[in-house]
Design an enzyme around this catalytic site. Sequence first.
Site, PDB file in Angstrom:
ATOM      1  CB  ALA A  95       1.604   0.204   6.297  1.00 55.15           C
TER       2      ALA A  95
ATOM      3  NE  ARG B  78       4.281   6.809   1.511  1.00 52.38           N
ATOM      4  CZ  ARG B  78       4.476   5.318   2.050  1.00 52.38           C
ATOM      5  NH1 ARG B  78       4.692   4.333   0.993  1.00 52.38           N
ATOM      6  NH2 ARG B  78       4.099   5.161   3.276  1.00 52.38           N
TER       7      ARG B  78
ATOM      8  CG  HIS C 210      11.239  -2.176   4.359  1.00 53.56           C
ATOM      9  ND1 HIS C 210      10.120  -1.990   4.295  1.00 53.56           N
ATOM     10  CD2 HIS C 210      11.474  -3.542   4.889  1.00 53.56           C
ATOM     11  CE1 HIS C 210       9.458  -3.258   4.681  1.00 53.56           C
ATOM     12  NE2 HIS C 210      10.238  -4.012   5.225  1.00 53.56           N
ATOM     13  CB  ILE C 211      12.231   2.834  -0.261  1.00 52.48           C
ATOM     14  CG1 ILE C 211      11.604   1.877  -1.412  1.00 52.48           C
ATOM     15  CG2 ILE C 211      12.856   3.869  -0.708  1.00 52.48           C
ATOM     16  CD1 ILE C 211      10.323   2.459  -2.208  1.00 52.48           C
TER      17      ILE C 211
ATOM     18  N   PRO D 232       0.811  -1.044   0.086  1.00 50.42           N
ATOM     19  CG  PRO D 232      -0.150  -1.166   2.026  1.00 50.42           C
ATOM     20  CD  PRO D 232       0.520  -2.130   1.222  1.00 50.42           C
ATOM     21  CG  ASN D 233      -0.190   4.225   1.350  1.00 50.98           C
ATOM     22  OD1 ASN D 233      -0.991   4.861   0.814  1.00 50.98           O
ATOM     23  ND2 ASN D 233      -0.225   3.804   2.578  1.00 50.98           N
TER      24      ASN D 233
ATOM     25  NE  ARG E 287      10.143   6.143   8.011  1.00 55.64           N
ATOM     26  CZ  ARG E 287       9.362   6.069   6.971  1.00 55.64           C
ATOM     27  NH1 ARG E 287       9.460   5.169   6.165  1.00 55.64           N
ATOM     28  NH2 ARG E 287       8.247   6.737   7.122  1.00 55.64           N
TER      29      ARG E 287
ATOM     30  CG  ASN F 262       8.269  -2.276   0.291  1.00 57.92           C
ATOM     31  OD1 ASN F 262       7.871  -2.352   1.216  1.00 57.92           O
ATOM     32  ND2 ASN F 262       8.840  -0.956  -0.230  1.00 57.92           N
TER      33      ASN F 262
ATOM     34  CD  GLU G 190       9.623  -7.428   4.833  1.00 54.22           C
ATOM     35  OE1 GLU G 190       8.975  -8.508   5.108  1.00 54.22           O
ATOM     36  OE2 GLU G 190       9.563  -6.501   5.635  1.00 54.22           O
TER      37      GLU G 190
ATOM     38  CE1 TYR H  63       9.038   4.893   2.321  1.00 56.28           C
ATOM     39  CE2 TYR H  63       7.646   7.099   2.426  1.00 56.28           C
ATOM     40  CZ  TYR H  63       8.127   5.808   3.051  1.00 56.28           C
ATOM     41  OH  TYR H  63       7.553   5.146   4.198  1.00 56.28           O
TER      42      TYR H  63
HETATM   43  C1  DQA Z   1       8.158   1.217   3.773  1.00 60.94           C
HETATM   44  C2  DQA Z   1       8.547   1.231   5.186  1.00 60.94           C
HETATM   45  C3  DQA Z   1       7.212   1.094   5.763  1.00 60.94           C
HETATM   46  O1  DQA Z   1       7.126   1.230   7.271  1.00 60.94           O
HETATM   47  C4  DQA Z   1       6.175   2.021   5.165  1.00 60.94           C
HETATM   48  O2  DQA Z   1       4.785   1.811   5.982  1.00 60.94           O
HETATM   49  C5  DQA Z   1       6.045   1.914   3.674  1.00 60.94           C
HETATM   50  C6  DQA Z   1       7.231   1.875   2.786  1.00 60.94           C
HETATM   51  C7  DQA Z   1       9.636   1.290   2.693  1.00 60.94           C
HETATM   52  O3  DQA Z   1       9.781   1.038   1.707  1.00 60.94           O
HETATM   53  O4  DQA Z   1      10.605   2.106   3.341  1.00 60.94           O
HETATM   54  O5  DQA Z   1       5.085   2.146   3.341  1.00 60.94           O
HETATM   55  O6  DQA Z   1       8.119  -0.267   3.250  1.00 60.94           O
END
Ligand code: DQA
Length: 143
Positions: A78, A18, A101-102, A10-11, A108, A75, A99, A23
């Site tokens: 959330a 965003r 994460h950007i 998501p997102n 964080r 990825n 897995e 990011y």
């Molecule tokens: C994320 C990190 C997550 O905590 C966040 O909710 C995201 C992006 C990242 O790629 O850094 O949506 O997965």
Amino acid sequence: MKKFQIINGPNLNKLGTREPEIYGSLTLKDIEKYTQDKCDSSKVDLQWFQSNIEGEIVEQIHKVMDSDIDVLIINPAAYSHTSIAIYDALKMLDKPIVEVHISNVYAREDFRQTMLTAKAASTIMSGLGRDSYYVAISSQLID
Ligand code: DQA
């Protein structure tokens, strides 16, 4: 030739606008192209999927199970911090899982320190920005 399924949660379809300070300014399409261009296309076949919906991500993981995909890059965004359903689906998958994460989630908020789905991954990487997917793919091509 290795086949990769790359799932984004998501997102991540909103990358580019965003929180660019976290990011970066590339859209998801830009990152797909950037990654594809950096990869040797005679060595990898990249199939991209994005969904904002938990159940759709679970179903896509099920499809990977019954396919000729060699490696799953995911990825979960959330959902990384909350989703037992995605964790359970990943646990059923008998293939390498990376897995990604950007951002560096460990630098964080506290709620991002719960890494639920990562417990089902073989490898995780966090904080490599636009190179995250390329490095994740490359990690699976080491002899
Ligand atoms: C994320 C990190 C997550 O905590 C966040 O909710 C995201 C992006 C990242 O790629 O850094 O949506 O997965």
